[in-house]
Design a protein around this motif. Structure first.
Motif, PDB file in Angstrom:
ATOM      1  N   VAL A  61      -7.767   4.535   0.649  1.00  0.00           N
ATOM      2  CA  VAL A  61      -8.260   4.459   2.022  1.00  0.00           C
ATOM      3  C   VAL A  61      -7.572   5.549   2.830  1.00  0.00           C
ATOM      4  O   VAL A  61      -6.495   6.025   2.467  1.00  0.00           O
ATOM      5  CB  VAL A  61      -7.991   3.084   2.675  1.00  0.00           C
ATOM      6  CG1 VAL A  61      -8.745   1.989   1.958  1.00  0.00           C
ATOM      7  CG2 VAL A  61      -6.489   2.785   2.705  1.00  0.00           C
ATOM      8  N   SER A  85      -6.965  11.949   7.138  1.00  0.00           N
ATOM      9  CA  SER A  85      -6.251  11.204   8.173  1.00  0.00           C
ATOM     10  C   SER A  85      -5.390  12.169   8.977  1.00  0.00           C
ATOM     11  O   SER A  85      -5.272  13.362   8.649  1.00  0.00           O
ATOM     12  CB  SER A  85      -5.388  10.117   7.528  1.00  0.00           C
ATOM     13  OG  SER A  85      -4.445  10.696   6.642  1.00  0.00           O
ATOM     14  N   GLU A  88      -9.676  -1.116   8.582  1.00  0.00           N
ATOM     15  CA  GLU A  88      -8.251  -0.862   8.766  1.00  0.00           C
ATOM     16  C   GLU A  88      -7.701  -1.576  10.008  1.00  0.00           C
ATOM     17  O   GLU A  88      -6.504  -1.853  10.107  1.00  0.00           O
ATOM     18  CB  GLU A  88      -8.007   0.649   8.885  1.00  0.00           C
ATOM     19  CG  GLU A  88      -6.558   1.083   8.891  1.00  0.00           C
ATOM     20  CD  GLU A  88      -5.863   0.917   7.545  1.00  0.00           C
ATOM     21  OE1 GLU A  88      -4.632   1.068   7.512  1.00  0.00           O
ATOM     22  OE2 GLU A  88      -6.545   0.623   6.540  1.00  0.00           O
ATOM     23  N   SER A  96      -5.215   6.762   5.281  1.00  0.00           N
ATOM     24  CA  SER A  96      -4.032   6.235   5.961  1.00  0.00           C
ATOM     25  C   SER A  96      -2.979   7.322   6.052  1.00  0.00           C
ATOM     26  O   SER A  96      -2.404   7.731   5.034  1.00  0.00           O
ATOM     27  CB  SER A  96      -3.465   5.023   5.214  1.00  0.00           C
ATOM     28  OG  SER A  96      -2.192   4.676   5.749  1.00  0.00           O
ATOM     29  N   ARG A 150       0.827  -1.205   0.000  1.00  0.00           N
ATOM     30  CA  ARG A 150       0.000   0.000   0.000  1.00  0.00           C
ATOM     31  C   ARG A 150       0.864   1.259   0.000  1.00  0.00           C
ATOM     32  O   ARG A 150       0.423   2.321  -0.456  1.00  0.00           O
ATOM     33  CB  ARG A 150      -0.930   0.008   1.222  1.00  0.00           C
ATOM     34  CG  ARG A 150      -0.194  -0.186   2.534  1.00  0.00           C
ATOM     35  CD  ARG A 150      -1.051   0.040   3.759  1.00  0.00           C
ATOM     36  NE  ARG A 150      -2.280  -0.726   3.703  1.00  0.00           N
ATOM     37  CZ  ARG A 150      -3.311  -0.522   4.517  1.00  0.00           C
ATOM     38  NH1 ARG A 150      -3.232   0.415   5.437  1.00  0.00           N
ATOM     39  NH2 ARG A 150      -4.390  -1.230   4.428  1.00  0.00           N
ATOM     40  N   PRO A 180     -10.923   7.401  11.015  1.00  0.00           N
ATOM     41  CA  PRO A 180      -9.481   7.684  10.972  1.00  0.00           C
ATOM     42  C   PRO A 180      -8.992   8.509  12.159  1.00  0.00           C
ATOM     43  O   PRO A 180      -7.792   8.488  12.477  1.00  0.00           O
ATOM     44  CB  PRO A 180      -9.309   8.471   9.659  1.00  0.00           C
ATOM     45  CG  PRO A 180     -10.496   8.121   8.835  1.00  0.00           C
ATOM     46  CD  PRO A 180     -11.612   7.906   9.812  1.00  0.00           C
ATOM     47  N   LYS A 220      -3.566  -3.844  11.546  1.00  0.00           N
ATOM     48  CA  LYS A 220      -2.773  -3.205  12.601  1.00  0.00           C
ATOM     49  C   LYS A 220      -1.772  -4.231  13.144  1.00  0.00           C
ATOM     50  O   LYS A 220      -1.471  -5.238  12.506  1.00  0.00           O
ATOM     51  CB  LYS A 220      -3.704  -2.663  13.687  1.00  0.00           C
ATOM     52  CG  LYS A 220      -4.455  -1.403  13.262  1.00  0.00           C
ATOM     53  CD  LYS A 220      -3.504  -0.233  13.144  1.00  0.00           C
ATOM     54  CE  LYS A 220      -4.188   1.079  12.872  1.00  0.00           C
ATOM     55  NZ  LYS A 220      -3.222   2.194  12.829  1.00  0.00           N
TER      56      LYS A 220
END
Length: 429
Positions: free
Chosen positions: A166, A194, A339, A168, A127, A312, A343
């Protein structure tokens, strides 16, 4: 790794706490201070394992970094003068270090290899690697750069206009950090904003960067200049004591110097929506990161829905929000939180599994969880999965559970909060 057994008999929590420095800001202070030419000083630095691994990486690149308690001094020759490390750069358990370093190292003239612990070895890196490759980065690793170890052959980069699939902050930050060295103007577009610590720190270090309605624009080829960074208290760490104060009978906790950056303060909004007895006194806007003194007292809570754009802003706090929801009247729904699956562990499954052991009425969904409350909790043996946030969730649960709560690996909490248990003991009454 050794187990820790906790049992608190109807405690109340009274007193002041100054939580450790913000982990995200601490990481970035070392990164930016190392990229910049000259001297950077940092106060309030987090002495957690993750952040110390970040320091070690930059020392291996030839940056002079001195640590004196929570004060750090960085004397850097600037990114152009870094030396190629003979050793592998070890990032430990830190996804922030691993992903942001990909962006930084891609724009150097160095060949580097980076790896982390077993948990990092399972976390997705493409990503970050894929948009960096669009800029010309040369990144190799297991499964075409999906997993560490990763090898980076630094070189010339070109700016890109990238729309985030997404929300991030790590992906966004890696692109922006590469953009400092890229030719042209790098643009990152976010549908849901974010955390913005990187954008704020770019300003602090003298970069020409603009932020407008979710669009970040950064001119390439800029030279950063050393400065002073004041690290606020970490709201993700404060969250555990905010929940403890709300759930534990006869409690009043004052949390000092907590960062309340609007891209990180979702936990405060959730507590307010649930009816928490909480007050916030701003310390003013005299630093790059706004801070406040937050007071939390025992509260009667009602269920809420946590979804959409707020996710987020509280993604790291969802484990302890789930614990909070076990004591709120009604059905709390957490969704849009896919998400969590990537992690330190799959936090949806981990949170649901461990809270169920304690007697919680909780079920996992594809993108979150549903919690019915209030439900009395009882003792159990909990697995932390080596995840600091799961470990702290279990420790706070022990404050309200009947019986003993055993954590299989409480040591993992030191990643972000080395003085966690000391702070609990200091306010126990």
């Amino acid at each position: 790794m050794s187990s820790t057994t906790l049992q608190y008999k109807q405690p109340s929590l009274q007193g002041d706490i100054t939580v450790p420095g913000d982990k995200s800001v601490s990481h970035r202070s070392i990164m930016f201070g190392s990229i910049a030419k000259g001297k950077t000083t940092v106060s309030g630095f987090l002495l957690g394992e993750d952040c110390l691994n970040t320091i070690d990486c930059f020392r291996k690149l030839g940056v002079d970094i001195e640590v004196d308690g929570t004060n750090v001094t960085i004397n850097s020759p600037g990114i152009d003068q870094w030396t190629e490390p003979a050793e592998v750069l070890y990032t430990g358990n830190s996804g922030t270090t691993t992903r942001l370093m990909l962006g930084i190292l891609s724009g150097t003239n160095l060949h580097t290899i980076m790896t982390g612990d077993a948990s990092i070895g399972k976390r997705p890196m493409r990503r970050v690697a894929d948009p960096l490759r669009l800029m010309g980065a040369q990144i190799a690793g297991r499964d075409n750069g999906q997993y560490t170890p990763l090898a980076i052959q630094g070189g010339r980069l070109n700016a890109i206009d990238y729309t985030m699939p997404v929300a991030s902050a790590q992906v966004k930050s890696a692109i922006l950090l590469a953009g400092i060295r890229a030719e042209g103007t790098t643009i990152v577009r976010e549908h849901e904003v974010s955390r913005d610590h990187t954008e704020r720190m770019l300003h602090q270090f003298g970069a020409n960067v603009t932020v407008d309605n979710g669009v970040v624009t950064l001119e390439g080829g800029q030279q950063l200049t050393g400065t002073h960074v004041n690290v606020p208290g970490d709201i993700s760490s404060a969250a555990f004591f905010l929940v403890a104060g709300a759930l534990t009978a006869g409690s009043r906790i004052v949390l000092n110097n907590v960062g309340i950056n609007e891209t990180r303060n979702g936990i405060i909004e959730v507590l307010q929506n649930m009816g928490a007895n909480m007050s916030i006194a701003s310390n003013g806007e005299n630093t790059a990161e706004p801070t406040a003194t937050i007071t939390i007292e025992t509260s009667h809570l009602t269920a809420t829905v946590v979804e959409g754009a707020i996710i987020p802003r509280l993604i790291d706090e969802i484990p302890v929000i789930a614990l909070l929801a076990t004591q709120a009247a009604g059905k709390t729904i957490i969704k849009d939180a896919e998400e969590l699956k990537v992690k330190e562990t799959n936090r949806i499954d981990a949170v649901v599994n461990e809270l169920k052991k304690l007697g919680a009425n909780i079920e996992a969904t594809e993108d979150g969880m549903i919690i019915e409350g209030p439900t009395p909790l009882h003792g159990a043996s909990l697995k932390t999965y080596g995840d600091h946030r799961i470990g702290m969730m279990g420790a706070i649960a022990a404050l309200i559970a009947e019986g003993e709560v055993t954590l299989d690996d409480a040591d993992c909490i030191a990643v972000s909060y080395p003085t966690f248990f000391e702070h609990i003991n200091n306010i126990l009454k």
